[in-house]
Design an enzyme around this catalytic site. Structure first.
Site, PDB file in Angstrom:
ATOM      1  N   TYR A 142       0.838  -1.062  -0.038  1.00  0.00           N
ATOM      2  CA  TYR A 142       0.052  -0.104  -0.128  1.00  0.00           C
ATOM      3  C   TYR A 142       0.859   1.108  -0.211  1.00  0.00           C
ATOM      4  O   TYR A 142       1.844   1.429   0.893  1.00  0.00           O
ATOM      5  CB  TYR A 142      -0.943   0.004   1.292  1.00  0.00           C
ATOM      6  CG  TYR A 142      -2.352  -0.293   0.564  1.00  0.00           C
ATOM      7  CD1 TYR A 142      -3.125   0.645   0.007  1.00  0.00           C
ATOM      8  CD2 TYR A 142      -2.959  -1.391   1.062  1.00  0.00           C
ATOM      9  CE1 TYR A 142      -4.313   0.549  -0.358  1.00  0.00           C
ATOM     10  CE2 TYR A 142      -4.254  -1.373   0.540  1.00  0.00           C
ATOM     11  CZ  TYR A 142      -4.981  -0.569  -0.025  1.00  0.00           C
ATOM     12  OH  TYR A 142      -6.388  -0.902  -0.338  1.00  0.00           O
TER      13      TYR A 142
ATOM     14  N   GLU B  44      -0.542   4.722  -0.653  1.00  0.00           N
ATOM     15  CA  GLU B  44      -1.172   5.790  -1.343  1.00  0.00           C
ATOM     16  C   GLU B  44      -0.220   7.198  -0.968  1.00  0.00           C
ATOM     17  O   GLU B  44       0.309   7.301   0.163  1.00  0.00           O
ATOM     18  CB  GLU B  44      -2.437   6.151  -0.110  1.00  0.00           C
ATOM     19  CG  GLU B  44      -3.669   5.023  -0.684  1.00  0.00           C
ATOM     20  CD  GLU B  44      -4.818   5.104   0.361  1.00  0.00           C
ATOM     21  OE1 GLU B  44      -4.990   6.114   1.177  1.00  0.00           O
ATOM     22  OE2 GLU B  44      -5.604   4.286   0.068  1.00  0.00           O
TER      23      GLU B  44
ATOM     24  N   ASP C  93      -5.760  12.406 -26.016  1.00  0.00           N
ATOM     25  CA  ASP C  93      -5.924  11.025 -25.535  1.00  0.00           C
ATOM     26  C   ASP C  93      -5.036   9.955 -26.352  1.00  0.00           C
ATOM     27  O   ASP C  93      -5.758   9.795 -27.733  1.00  0.00           O
ATOM     28  CB  ASP C  93      -7.675  10.654 -25.329  1.00  0.00           C
ATOM     29  CG  ASP C  93      -7.459   9.229 -24.740  1.00  0.00           C
ATOM     30  OD1 ASP C  93      -6.281   8.649 -24.458  1.00  0.00           O
ATOM     31  OD2 ASP C  93      -8.595   8.879 -24.247  1.00  0.00           O
TER      32      ASP C  93
ATOM     33  N   THR D 203      -2.638   4.837 -22.371  1.00  0.00           N
ATOM     34  CA  THR D 203      -2.563   3.544 -21.667  1.00  0.00           C
ATOM     35  C   THR D 203      -1.096   3.027 -21.833  1.00  0.00           C
ATOM     36  O   THR D 203      -0.532   3.622 -23.012  1.00  0.00           O
ATOM     37  CB  THR D 203      -3.452   2.662 -22.429  1.00  0.00           C
ATOM     38  OG1 THR D 203      -3.216   2.419 -23.877  1.00  0.00           O
ATOM     39  CG2 THR D 203      -4.971   2.974 -22.060  1.00  0.00           C
TER      40      THR D 203
ATOM     41  N   LYS E 220      -1.154  -0.790 -24.608  1.00  0.00           N
ATOM     42  CA  LYS E 220      -1.642  -1.105 -26.282  1.00  0.00           C
ATOM     43  C   LYS E 220      -0.221  -0.872 -26.864  1.00  0.00           C
ATOM     44  O   LYS E 220       0.589  -1.756 -26.727  1.00  0.00           O
ATOM     45  CB  LYS E 220      -2.647   0.075 -26.640  1.00  0.00           C
ATOM     46  CG  LYS E 220      -3.885  -0.167 -25.917  1.00  0.00           C
ATOM     47  CD  LYS E 220      -4.847   1.027 -26.557  1.00  0.00           C
ATOM     48  CE  LYS E 220      -6.297   0.796 -25.799  1.00  0.00           C
ATOM     49  NZ  LYS E 220      -6.723   1.411 -24.568  1.00  0.00           N
TER      50      LYS E 220
ATOM     51  N   ARG F 217      -0.928  -3.587 -18.418  1.00  0.00           N
ATOM     52  CA  ARG F 217      -2.567  -2.756 -18.279  1.00  0.00           C
ATOM     53  C   ARG F 217      -2.211  -1.636 -17.342  1.00  0.00           C
ATOM     54  O   ARG F 217      -2.100  -2.046 -16.096  1.00  0.00           O
ATOM     55  CB  ARG F 217      -3.554  -3.500 -18.050  1.00  0.00           C
ATOM     56  CG  ARG F 217      -3.729  -4.940 -19.097  1.00  0.00           C
ATOM     57  CD  ARG F 217      -5.016  -5.545 -18.907  1.00  0.00           C
ATOM     58  NE  ARG F 217      -6.058  -4.525 -19.195  1.00  0.00           N
ATOM     59  CZ  ARG F 217      -6.588  -4.411 -20.485  1.00  0.00           C
ATOM     60  NH1 ARG F 217      -5.967  -5.018 -21.356  1.00  0.00           N
ATOM     61  NH2 ARG F 217      -7.415  -3.533 -20.937  1.00  0.00           N
TER      62      ARG F 217
END
Ligand code: DSN
Length: 435
Positions: free
Chosen positions: A60, A62, A206, A232, A235, A241
């Site tokens: 974790y 954050e 984008d 992303t 791709k 991913r």
């Protein structure tokens, strides 16, 4: 065993969970045995998979490096800093946030950074090649903001820059967004910048689909023009991913806050480490060659498909993707997708601009050549692949004869991909290599 990733420890997964192990092997076989032409997919490297399967998945973290809400972040901080620095170098960006879980979450954060609820936001219509998060009514983007869609021209099927300018002057959107999932041509960022400057809007590109081609310098970069670029990493960029946001320094704080704490909690540190690996790979000459070959493959495949009687939307492509209008063949995109899948050719149905057919059975298909370029295929092989697709599209599934034709094509697909297998057997990371 002193190993932080599962690759060499395949046997323990097989023993602990044979059902999942079988599924993983089934998927590996499916990837190897078919022609993967889904424009948004690719094959990640063994190194990316290793980072994804590492113990960084446990942490974790954050917050941001040096400013976390949890202790014990000294190693994940290094991973995140390295990922961000590599991305900055690779793309010449002033600031990069590598925490977005996906392209859609990168887009959600970008809206949050620059727009208030109900603000007008301009983007390419989904039915003309945009994306769900660019103002579709079924998505948060169309529900929480006021979408102003622009389209392509009927005669050229290229972005109608006159319409973009007219709509911008009329609606004065807070954000002008360009980029999409099924627009195969280069975008004139200079015109978009002029229009955005005229109305004092944020220019957002984008680049989810084509960021790998930008990394490999196979197509021009939007960075010199855009206030913000989302992408992303899985791709054409060929990483894990995930998503990322690149922006000018002046927007860094707004973007970082919009990602955490506004729209995401803990970042996926294993994925961020894998992004760092992918950025390093994307800086190589091998990657640049792959990016160039991806583009030449797409042009050659579009041409080959045109020769079989399909019509390439816009007359071709400048990128990794081509949209084909199947109207001349009399087959709709959904049937074409199903028939091709039965022949182990994976591609997707797609609307063509001004489509008169419903979205579930549109007039076109979309093909992408990133995965087959990763596998090693080049433009000289696109004729054969084009002919296989064309035969599958016109084979009637369900009839004895049609099924036999599709089975024949599947056999030939098997021969084609066997020559250049994805995830070749015998490599150390490969799940069934340890058998
Ligand atoms: N679903 C992706 C695509 O196939 O283009 C975009 O998010």
């Amino acid at each position: 065993m002193n190993t932080p990733f599962w690759g060499p420890d395949w046997e323990s997964l097989e023993q602990a969970d044979p059902a999942i192990a079988d599924i993983l092997l089934g998927e590996l076989g499916r990837l190897r045995d078919g022609l993967q032409l889904i424009a948004s997919e690719n094959f990640t490297s063994p190194a990316v998979l290793a980072a994804l399967g590492s113990t960084l998945a446990n942490k974790y973290a954050e917050g941001y490096p040096g400013r976390r809400f949890y202790p014990g972040c000294e190693f994940v901080d290094q991973a995140e800093n390295l990922a961000a620095e590599r991305a900055k170098d690779l793309f010449g960006a002033e600031h990069v946030n590598v925490q977005s879980h996906s392209g859609s979450s990168a887009n959600l954060a970008t809206y949050a950074a620059f727009a208030q609820p109900d603000d007008p936001v301009m983007a390419l219509s989904l039915s003309h090649g945009g994306h769900l998060t660019h103002g579709s009514r079924v998505n948060f983007s169309g529900r929480w903001f006021t979408p102003i869609p622009y389209r392509v021209r009927r005669d050229t099927e290229l972005i109608d820059y006159d319409e973009v300018r007219d709509l911008a002057r009329l609606h004065r959107p807070r954000i002008i967004l360009c980029g999409g999932t099924a627009y195969s041509r280069l975008i004139d960022y200079r015109i978009f910048r002029e229009i955005a400057d005229e109305i004092d809007a944020i220019l957002w590109v984008d680049a989810a689909h084509f960021m790998g081609l930008v990394a490999g310098q196979a197509i021009p970069s939007p960075l010199p023009y855009a206030d913000v670029v989302t992408a992303t990493t899985h791709k054409t960029l060929r990483g894990p991913r995930g998503g990322m946001i690149l922006c000018r320094d002046e927007h860094a704080k707004a973007i970082d806050r919009a990602v955490f704490p506004f729209s995401q909690g803990g970042p996926m540190m294993h994925s961020i480490a894998a992004k760092a690996v992918a950025f390093k790979e994307a800086a190589s000459e091998e990657f640049a060659e792959y990016a160039r070959r991806t583009v030449s493959n797409a042009g050659a495949l579009a041409k080959a498909l045109e020769e079989t009687g399909m019509r390439a939307v816009t007359g071709g492509t400048d990128t990794h993707v081509a949209v084909l209008d199947l109207t001349p063949t009399g087959v709709n995109g959904a049937d074409a997708e199903r028939r091709c899948a039965a022949a182990r050719i994976l591609l997707t149905k797609n609307a063509i601009p001004f489509d008169t057919m419903p979205p579930r059975t549109p007039s076109g298909i979309r093909v992408g050549t990133a995965a087959i370029a990763t596998q090693g295929f080049g433009p000289g092989e696109m004729d054969r692949i084009g002919r296989l697709i064309a035969r599958a599209v016109t084979a009637e599934r369900g009839t004895k004869r049609g099924n036999a034709v599709l089975a024949d094509i599947a056999d030939e697909v098997g021969e084609v991909v066997a020559a250049k297998p994805a995830y070749a057997r015998g490599e150390a990371w490969s799940p069934d290599a340890s058998r």
